[in-house]
Design a protein around this motif. Structure first.
Motif: not given
Ligand code: SRM
Ligand SMILES: Cc1cc2nc3c(=O)[nH]c(=O)nc-3n(C[C@H](O)[C@H](O)[C@H](O)COP(=O)(O)OP(=O)(O)OC[C@H]3O[C@@H](n4cnc5c(N)ncnc54)[C@H](O)[C@@H]3O)c2cc1C
Ligand code: SF4
Ligand code: FES
Lengths: 106, 817
Positions: A1, B809, A25-28, B811-812, B817, A4, A78-79, A9-11
């Protein structure tokens, strides 16, 4: 990775997550499970077991680990590493508390 | 003394600035000091308010600096006068009464404010915080009138308040939001012991209790909890936490985060202003115990005195509870984690618990309860960071035991009183077994069984009986090793089940403490087992621990390989109606359910339901009158039937009707493993009763009850229990058999394995031959069903466990990367 800069982000809030339990938490396309231990520490893992993608958020949480609901692999919160003889890693994410607010680093 | 002195002004006169001045006067007399204190008194030892409350000390005993001290050092102390403004550009502070003071250096030491939860009624007279002498005096005055005090908050302050008020003669209830007391300092095991100790002193403790409002017309009358319970109260003490008191600093434009931000020299964002005490945030931390505050005081004093290298650094501070007779000690990080090793020593007999946590061969935390003598020793190792691998083996026994010490595996048995029931089947107590062994000179288990009847029935108490033989006969008796439940304990399922009963253990932490578990929280094998044993043994009393259940039993659906779920509604006895089928079809359409399958258990499975859709799917099925089929449960699954006398030309009895009755009586029951029944209308056996856990074969003269069949991983035909004449007798016998299995089965042990272990003859004697026993078991079963027959789907549709079903939650964001 790549290294960066993280965005926090508040969830949700701490009490949204049960002790010895997890919330997602769904992200895309990705689902991230945020675990809360008995002593209120938080951990975030991709909700995917390194064995056959079992939803770790549905597992039993104990002693800093979660047991996957599909075939009982034990994953370190943790890992993200599978414990014992099993080998594999789930992705981990930084997560922290600001007061009662849960912040996820993406 | 010619040089002009500099002016040092201090806001707040608590423990931190008091200590700072002591250090300052030791090394320098360059300042003329002025102190403003909102409290109308000198500096006293706030920590000792608890002994004042309990009556063990008076205010005079806890004064740190009397009036004379201020005079001696030429300090001007404004008592009861609060600073309301700091004018940084003019280097002035202004007090409420209008006093203006110039400063060269200013120290802000405003401490913390107690947090008051903003529920309705929190401003009623009779609601107090626990922070200063006025609060303490208020509590003492309230206690003189008697009645009940409700203390909200089961942390250090709340428990000290509770213990003090109890000593002052009040009835006391502690309400705590979390599952165990002092969860920030103690792990669950130590929290459990503490709760037991407080309860034994007559203090009621309600954990996981959320305050909804404080009720009262003119003054406090009662506290209402979110679950509707109402507790009478003449005094309410709120001890739910503190917040750094930063308002003054904030208005003055200083950098403020959680606390007033300082660097390691205790300097704020204004170089002329320092800050010490609970109001400070240094290195990202705020503190609530005096040890770090005293270190801040020393650092600040040195910098005020002149150029200095002194810097504040974080170290762990041990916590102790100042309740006489409740010894506990906690320091450092006691969380579980990668690369951390736990050493746990539980001595149930003495009620002590010790746990040390090691990482990279260094001690990083310790929790001690009951025996805290070694607290300082462990803390020393923690602070020094010494390598402890040399004494790894004996570390947990403490300083005095370096070089030796063994844990006695028989301690738990030895600690049981003589009248503790060991063999539940035959009502044999520990005393009776000991007497049989000594009177008759018995030396083998078989002899003990023959003479005392102990462990001669279901056998689950065998380990206990062996333990008693061990302590009675000493070295003459070698106890055979039994298989432990899992890696967390060497005790077998049977031993654990009997001890839960014999010792009256009613929670998972209680079992783990009393039976000396070697892990802090158990594992995915023992936790579900313990949860089942407690559910089965204490109906109506034990609160089911959802987090110790497998996902299927938590969300009441079966998880599939792709993380979706299957939903199986109950079809009592395999009978359905056009309306039910229509509702199922509508649900399948509405929620895009990919597969609808008829199961091997005579009902319909909806496969591939998304987790988020479970609640609406159930709502629709509930609407059509259907409840959960528990296709996921270690509990009753199905009662298969054939068409019987209703239609079949060979049918001898109403097998369908009886199957429905049985399913209606048994649904909802949890059992050691799944439980499947069948009722078949004649010996042709179309319902496959002879391979079920329990089967009923209808014949002309009545009903033959069979059990112990297997047709899964293992194939085995059933064994006959006996024949009865009426449906009522079938119902009673089946309920009794199920209850016997529920009470003595091991977790995940199907009926056939249980019956193989106990013996079919024995089970027949208890359940079939002995009518009184049969009735008693059936009665216990019906009682426990009062609590179990609640449709879990309906409960969840109504809002229970809502967190399971929706994401925290959505998010989008761009994926990393
Ligand atoms: C759906 C069904 C297959 C079907 O499509 O017909 C089924 C499906 C599963 N069975 Fe079964 N069994 C089904 C009838 C049976 C039967 C036949 C019966 O009930 O008459 C048996 C043989 C009898 C018995 O119970 O032993 C059966 C013996 C098993 C076993 C072996 C148990 C044993 O101790 O030998 C397992 C494994 C286990 O429980 O550990 C199992 C486990 C499973 C699991 C729960 C596998 C799992 O852990 O995920 C499957 C879940 C599917 C789901 O999500 O719905 N299933 N399973 C049947 C549901 C019946 C119902 O309406 O509730
Ligand atoms: C009941 C009780 C038991 C405790 N037990 C322990 C224990 O066992 N161990 C332990 O280590 N710690 C314990 N503590 C905590 C410990 O007492 C505190 O950490 C410590 O007293 C904080 O010191 P401080 O100087 O920062 O603030 P404080 O002692 O709170 O002093 C702050 C002072 O500033 C005054 N003030 C506030 N604003 C202004 C203003 N604008 N102008 C003028 N004055 C102002 C306040 O009136 C107050 O007198 C206990 C606390 C309590 C209440
Ligand atoms: S037989 Fe095997 S594959 Fe088929 S449902 Fe049962 S457990 Fe699953
Ligand atoms: S998918 Fe997690 S153990 Fe198999």
């Amino acid at each position: 990775m790549n290294m960066q800069s993280k965005t926090w982000i508040e969830v949700g809030t701490l009490n949204d997550i049960p002790r010895q339990g997890a919330r997602c938490v769904k992200n895309g396309d990705m689902t991230i499970a945020i675990f809360r231990t008995t002593d209120d520490r938080l951990f975030a893992l991709e909700d995917k077991c390194p064995h056959k993608n079992g939803p770790l958020s549905d597992g039993i949480v104990h002693d800093g680990c979660v047991t996957c609901p599909l075939h009982n692999w034990v994953i370190s919160l943790e890992t993200g590493a599978a414990q014992g003889a099993d080998e594999g890693m789930s992705l981990t994410f930084p997560v922290k508390l600001d007061g009662e607010t849960v912040l996820l680093g993406l | 003394m010619t040089a002009q002195k500099q002016k040092l002004v201090i806001v707040g006169n608590g423990m931190a600035p008091g200590r700072m001045l002591e250090h300052l006067f030791e090394v320098s007399d360059q300042y003329e000091v002025t102190i403003f204190n909102a409290e109308p008194r000198v500096n006293y030892d706030r920590i000792m308010l608890s002994p004042v409350l309990s009556g063990e000390k008076s205010y005079a005993d806890i004064i740190i600096h009397g009036e004379g001290w201020y005079a001696e050092h030429g300090i001007t102390l404004h008592q009861g006068d609060k600073i309301t403004e700091i004018r940084r550009h003019e280097r002035k502070v202004i007090s409420e009464s209008g006093v203006v003071a110039d400063y060269d250096k200013l120290v802000i030491a405003t401490g913390s404010n107690p947090f008051i939860i903003p529920v309705p009624g929190s401003d009623l007279p009779g609601v107090l915080a626990y922070r200063d002498l006025d609060d303490t005096d208020g509590m003492i005055a309230a206690a003189e009138k008697g009645g009940r005090a409700v203390v909200i908050g089961g942390g250090l302050l709340g428990l000290e308040a509770a213990a003090g008020l109890k000593l002052r003669g009040m009835e006391v209830t502690v309400i705590h939001l979390m599952p165990t007391l002092m969860e920030r300092q103690l792990d669950t095991a130590a929290g459990y012991l503490l709760q037991k100790e407080l309860e034994s002193r007559g203090i009621d403790v309600l954990c996981e209790a959320n305050t909804k409002q404080i009720i009262g017309a003119e003054k406090v009358e009662a506290v209402e909890l979110a679950d509707g319970r109402v507790i009478d109260a003449s005094l309410v003490v709120m001890a739910v936490g503190i917040r750094p008191n930063v308002a003054l600093a904030q208005e003055a434009g200083l950098e403020v985060n959680r606390g007033i931000v300082t660097d390691a020299t205790m300097k704020t964002s204004d170089p002329n202003i320092y800050s010490v005490g609970e109001c400070v945030e240094v290195g990202g931390m705020v503190y609530g115990l005096v040890a770090p505050l005293y270190r801040m005081a020393k650092v600040a004093a040195e910098h005020l005195a002149g150029p200095s290298e002194a810097a504040f650094a974080h170290t762990e501070t041990p916590t102790k509870l100042k309740v006489t007779g409740c010894d506990l000690y906690s320091v450092g990080d006691f969380a579980e984690g990668e690369g951390r090793e736990d050493i746990v020593l539980r001595d149930a007999q003495r009620g002590t618990y010790k746990r040390v946590i090691i990482k990279d061969n260094k001690l990083i935390g310790a929790v001690l309860y009951g025996d805290v003598a070694d607290g300082a020793w462990y803390n020393q190792m923690l602070v020094s960071g010494d390598d402890v691998s040399e004494m790894r083996e004996t570390l947990i026994f403490g300083q005095a035991y370096q070089g030796g010490g063994t844990v006695d595996p028989l301690a738990a048995v030895a600690a049981l009183p003589d009248d503790a029931e060991i063999c539940g089947c035959n009502g044999i107590t520990k005393g009776m077994i000991v007497k049989a062994i000594t009177d008759k000179g018995l030396t083998t288990l078989a002899d003990v069984r023959a003479h005392s009847k102990a462990s001669a029935s279901c056998g689950t108490c065998t380990n206990l009986v062996e333990g008693i033989m061990g302590i009675t006969l000493g070295d003459d008796f070698v106890i055979p090793a039994a298989q432990g439940m899992c890696g967390c304990t060497s005790h077998s399922h049977g031993f654990v089940r009997r001890m839960i009963k014999a010792k009256g253990l009613k929670s998972i932490p209680a079992v783990m403490q009393e039976l000396e578990w070697t892990t802090a929280e158990g594992c995915a094998k023992c936790r579900p087992a313990l949860n089942y044993y407690l559910v089965a043994d204490w109906p109506g009393e034990y609160k089911d621990d959802q987090q110790s259940r497998f996902i299927n039993e938590r969300v009441h659906a079966n998880i599939q390989k792709d993380g979706t779920y299957s939903v199986v509604p109950r079809m009592f006895g395999g009978i359905t109606t056009p309306d039910e089928l229509r509702a199922i079809a509508d649900v399948a359409d509405k929620y895009d359910i990919p597969t609808v399958k008829v199961t091997g258990g005579q009902r319909i499975d909806l496969l591939g339901v998304k987790k988020e859709d479970l609640i609406p799917v159930w709502a629709d099925l509930n609407e059509a009158g259907m409840v959960s089929g528990a296709a996921y449960a270690k509990g009753l699954r199905t009662v298969k039937t054939c068409v019987g006398t209703d239609w079949c030309r060979f049918g001898t009895q109403d097998s369908t009707g009886l199957g429905i009755k049985l399913e209606k009586a048994l649904w909802g029951a949890w059992s050691p493993a799944k439980l499947k029944l069948a009722v078949t209308g004649c010996p042709r056996n179309c319902a496959e009763a002879t391979c079920k856990d329990i089967g009923i074969i209808c014949v002309d003269s009545g009903y033959e009850i069979v059990y112990g069949g297997a047709a899964g991983l293992h194939i085995q035909g059933t064994t006959v229990l006996g024949k009865v004449a009426t449906e009522e007798e079938v119902m009673e016998t089946v309920c009794a058999l199920t209850q016997y299995y529920r009470e003595t089965g091991f977790y995940l042990e199907r009926i056939y394995k249980w019956a193989d272990r106990l013996g079919y003859d024995h089970i027949k004697e208890v359940i079939y031959d002995n009518l009184d026993e049969r009735k008693a078991f059936a009665e216990r079963f019906r009682y426990s069903q009062d609590f179990a027959q609640v449709d879990p789907w309906a409960e969840r549709v109504a809002g229970a466990e809502a967190h399971e079903f929706k994401p925290l939650a959505t998010l989008n964001l761009e994926a990393a990367e």
